[in-house]
Write a protein that holds these residues in place. Sequence first.
Motif, PDB file in Angstrom:
ATOM      1  N   ARG A   3      19.284 -96.459-131.506  1.00  0.00           N
ATOM      2  CA  ARG A   3      18.287 -97.503-131.728  1.00  0.00           C
ATOM      3  C   ARG A   3      16.884 -96.987-131.445  1.00  0.00           C
ATOM      4  NH1 ARG A   3      18.647-103.727-130.785  1.00  0.00           N
ATOM      5  NH2 ARG A   3      20.849-103.250-131.028  1.00  0.00           N
ATOM      6  N   GLU A   4      16.739 -96.272-130.334  1.00  0.00           N
ATOM      7  CA  GLU A   4      15.433 -95.761-129.949  1.00  0.00           C
ATOM      8  C   GLU A   4      14.961 -94.663-130.903  1.00  0.00           C
ATOM      9  OE1 GLU A   4      17.107 -98.102-126.953  1.00  0.00           O
ATOM     10  OE2 GLU A   4      17.980 -96.257-127.765  1.00  0.00           O
ATOM     11  N   LEU A   5      15.878 -93.784-131.338  1.00  0.00           N
ATOM     12  CA  LEU A   5      15.487 -92.723-132.272  1.00  0.00           C
ATOM     13  C   LEU A   5      15.045 -93.302-133.613  1.00  0.00           C
ATOM     14  CD1 LEU A   5      18.225 -90.043-131.533  1.00  0.00           C
ATOM     15  CD2 LEU A   5      15.798 -89.903-130.961  1.00  0.00           C
ATOM     16  N   ARG A   6      15.724 -94.331-134.072  1.00  0.00           N
ATOM     17  CA  ARG A   6      15.317 -94.964-135.322  1.00  0.00           C
ATOM     18  C   ARG A   6      13.980 -95.664-135.173  1.00  0.00           C
ATOM     19  NH1 ARG A   6      21.314 -97.248-137.101  1.00  0.00           N
ATOM     20  NH2 ARG A   6      22.085 -95.258-137.923  1.00  0.00           N
ATOM     21  N   GLU A   7      13.735 -96.243-134.012  1.00  0.00           N
ATOM     22  CA  GLU A   7      12.438 -96.853-133.767  1.00  0.00           C
ATOM     23  C   GLU A   7      11.339 -95.800-133.795  1.00  0.00           C
ATOM     24  OE1 GLU A   7      10.080 -99.429-130.316  1.00  0.00           O
ATOM     25  OE2 GLU A   7      12.269 -99.223-130.240  1.00  0.00           O
ATOM     26  N   ILE A   8      11.616 -94.655-133.183  1.00  0.00           N
ATOM     27  CA  ILE A   8      10.646 -93.559-133.184  1.00  0.00           C
ATOM     28  C   ILE A   8      10.389 -93.076-134.606  1.00  0.00           C
ATOM     29  CG2 ILE A   8      10.314 -91.143-132.493  1.00  0.00           C
ATOM     30  CD1 ILE A   8      11.871 -91.931-129.888  1.00  0.00           C
ATOM     31  N   ALA A   9      11.444 -92.963-135.410  1.00  0.00           N
ATOM     32  CA  ALA A   9      11.274 -92.542-136.797  1.00  0.00           C
ATOM     33  C   ALA A   9      10.404 -93.538-137.551  1.00  0.00           C
ATOM     34  CB  ALA A   9      12.637 -92.399-137.469  1.00  0.00           C
ATOM     35  N   ALA A  10      10.622 -94.819-137.338  1.00  0.00           N
ATOM     36  CA  ALA A  10       9.828 -95.841-138.019  1.00  0.00           C
ATOM     37  C   ALA A  10       8.363 -95.781-137.603  1.00  0.00           C
ATOM     38  CB  ALA A  10      10.404 -97.224-137.741  1.00  0.00           C
ATOM     39  N   LEU A  11       8.115 -95.478-136.336  1.00  0.00           N
ATOM     40  CA  LEU A  11       6.746 -95.421-135.839  1.00  0.00           C
ATOM     41  C   LEU A  11       6.021 -94.160-136.272  1.00  0.00           C
ATOM     42  CD1 LEU A  11       7.334 -96.669-132.175  1.00  0.00           C
ATOM     43  CD2 LEU A  11       6.133 -97.915-133.991  1.00  0.00           C
ATOM     44  N   ASN A  12       6.784 -93.126-136.637  1.00  0.00           N
ATOM     45  CA  ASN A  12       6.175 -91.821-136.918  1.00  0.00           C
ATOM     46  C   ASN A  12       6.454 -91.321-138.328  1.00  0.00           C
ATOM     47  OD1 ASN A  12       5.056 -90.689-134.144  1.00  0.00           O
ATOM     48  ND2 ASN A  12       6.951 -91.783-133.703  1.00  0.00           N
ATOM     49  N   GLY A  13       6.718 -92.228-139.241  1.00  0.00           N
ATOM     50  CA  GLY A  13       6.873 -91.834-140.630  1.00  0.00           C
ATOM     51  C   GLY A  13       8.309 -91.526-140.989  1.00  0.00           C
ATOM     52  N   SER A  14       9.093 -92.563-141.257  1.00  0.00           N
ATOM     53  CA  SER A  14      10.526 -92.383-141.501  1.00  0.00           C
ATOM     54  C   SER A  14      10.811 -91.586-142.770  1.00  0.00           C
ATOM     55  CB  SER A  14      11.221 -93.747-141.573  1.00  0.00           C
ATOM     56  OG  SER A  14      10.623 -94.564-142.563  1.00  0.00           O
ATOM     57  N   LYS A  15       9.808 -91.427-143.658  1.00  0.00           N
ATOM     58  CA  LYS A  15      10.023 -90.604-144.854  1.00  0.00           C
ATOM     59  C   LYS A  15      10.139 -89.124-144.498  1.00  0.00           C
ATOM     60  CE  LYS A  15       7.747 -93.665-148.184  1.00  0.00           C
ATOM     61  NZ  LYS A  15       6.658 -93.808-149.173  1.00  0.00           N
ATOM     62  N   GLU A  50       9.980 -90.663-127.122  1.00  0.00           N
ATOM     63  CA  GLU A  50       9.128 -90.521-128.308  1.00  0.00           C
ATOM     64  C   GLU A  50       8.206 -89.315-128.174  1.00  0.00           C
ATOM     65  OE1 GLU A  50       6.016 -93.072-131.069  1.00  0.00           O
ATOM     66  OE2 GLU A  50       6.498 -93.773-129.050  1.00  0.00           O
ATOM     67  N   GLY A  51       7.623 -89.151-127.009  1.00  0.00           N
ATOM     68  CA  GLY A  51       6.697 -88.042-126.805  1.00  0.00           C
ATOM     69  C   GLY A  51       7.340 -86.695-127.038  1.00  0.00           C
ATOM     70  N   ARG A  52       8.558 -86.517-126.574  1.00  0.00           N
ATOM     71  CA  ARG A  52       9.210 -85.216-126.734  1.00  0.00           C
ATOM     72  C   ARG A  52       9.664 -84.981-128.167  1.00  0.00           C
ATOM     73  NH1 ARG A  52       9.009 -81.843-122.326  1.00  0.00           N
ATOM     74  NH2 ARG A  52       9.452 -80.473-124.087  1.00  0.00           N
ATOM     75  N   ILE A  53      10.123 -86.027-128.849  1.00  0.00           N
ATOM     76  CA  ILE A  53      10.496 -85.871-130.259  1.00  0.00           C
ATOM     77  C   ILE A  53       9.273 -85.466-131.075  1.00  0.00           C
ATOM     78  CG2 ILE A  53      11.210 -87.106-132.337  1.00  0.00           C
ATOM     79  CD1 ILE A  53      13.571 -86.540-130.611  1.00  0.00           C
ATOM     80  N   VAL A  54       8.172 -86.166-130.883  1.00  0.00           N
ATOM     81  CA  VAL A  54       6.944 -85.866-131.619  1.00  0.00           C
ATOM     82  C   VAL A  54       6.448 -84.467-131.278  1.00  0.00           C
ATOM     83  CG1 VAL A  54       4.521 -86.517-131.909  1.00  0.00           C
ATOM     84  CG2 VAL A  54       6.297 -88.277-131.873  1.00  0.00           C
ATOM     85  N   GLU A  55       6.543 -84.089-130.015  1.00  0.00           N
ATOM     86  CA  GLU A  55       6.092 -82.767-129.585  1.00  0.00           C
ATOM     87  C   GLU A  55       6.899 -81.664-130.266  1.00  0.00           C
ATOM     88  OE1 GLU A  55       5.858 -80.132-125.447  1.00  0.00           O
ATOM     89  OE2 GLU A  55       6.088 -82.305-125.372  1.00  0.00           O
ATOM     90  N   LEU A  56       8.228 -81.803-130.274  1.00  0.00           N
ATOM     91  CA  LEU A  56       9.068 -80.790-130.903  1.00  0.00           C
ATOM     92  C   LEU A  56       8.804 -80.703-132.404  1.00  0.00           C
ATOM     93  CD1 LEU A  56      12.445 -81.352-129.029  1.00  0.00           C
ATOM     94  CD2 LEU A  56      10.929 -79.377-128.821  1.00  0.00           C
ATOM     95  N   ALA A  57       8.644 -81.837-133.055  1.00  0.00           N
ATOM     96  CA  ALA A  57       8.375 -81.834-134.484  1.00  0.00           C
ATOM     97  C   ALA A  57       7.014 -81.226-134.786  1.00  0.00           C
ATOM     98  CB  ALA A  57       8.457 -83.261-135.040  1.00  0.00           C
ATOM     99  N   SER A  58       6.008 -81.549-133.998  1.00  0.00           N
ATOM    100  CA  SER A  58       4.665 -81.027-134.220  1.00  0.00           C
ATOM    101  C   SER A  58       4.575 -79.543-133.941  1.00  0.00           C
ATOM    102  CB  SER A  58       3.662 -81.783-133.345  1.00  0.00           C
ATOM    103  OG  SER A  58       3.659 -83.167-133.644  1.00  0.00           O
ATOM    104  N   ALA A  59       5.316 -79.077-132.934  1.00  0.00           N
ATOM    105  CA  ALA A  59       5.303 -77.646-132.609  1.00  0.00           C
ATOM    106  C   ALA A  59       5.782 -76.844-133.785  1.00  0.00           C
ATOM    107  CB  ALA A  59       6.158 -77.384-131.382  1.00  0.00           C
TER     108      ALA A  59
END
Length: 210
Positions: free
Chosen positions: A20-32, A195-204
């Motif tokens: 649930r939380e990962l899908r929320e993070i995807a929605a907040l950060n561009g699920s495409k 959310e912070g760590r998912i975004v960080e790993l993706a951005s890195a």
Amino acid sequence: MTAPPHPSKVLVIGCGALVRELREIAALNGSKHLEVECLPAIMHNRPERIPDAVRRRVRVAKARGAYRTIIVGYMDCGTGGLLDRVCAEEGVERLPGAHCYELYTGPDAFAGLQDVEPGTFYLTDYLVRHFDRLIMEGLGISQHPELLEAYFGNYTRVVHLAQADDDRLARAAEQAAARLGLRCERIVTGIGGLEGRIVELASADTSEAA
């Protein structure tokens, strides 16, 4: 011939307890661009199965050729370092820490909770929602009530790490703690740490690819 476009998507192969939380993070950060696939949460009762299951899912994802990077949405989760070995061999990164409790609270706050009361059993919102299936049935307590003491006899409290400030979940957590014979405390963590760590790993990965 025109070269095929470089894959732009990021895939998170996550624990079902975080779905649930990962899908929320995807929605907040561009699920495409950020996709989520999850393995069954019940695997936490058999953590030795997690590394091979993650490896298989990573290899299937790589074969698609559609992802710029693949993130393993697990912490160590009781695998004793075996998941780290899989991640190193497959060239992917996982979320930091031993388990999601530490990620939700932050390592210092979690260490403080443990220092104050080592006999603490933690519940996330997912575990509260699926308490019967994952705890009472998953551990065999429903069928064999005598196992309750074996599993929880040394615990002194339940701490509900709440991702949502939801009164219904708070009451359900209190009821779950009562069934274990433990008192219940609640800390609203939100999903910021995750959310912070998912975004960080993706951005890195984006910066490295550039």
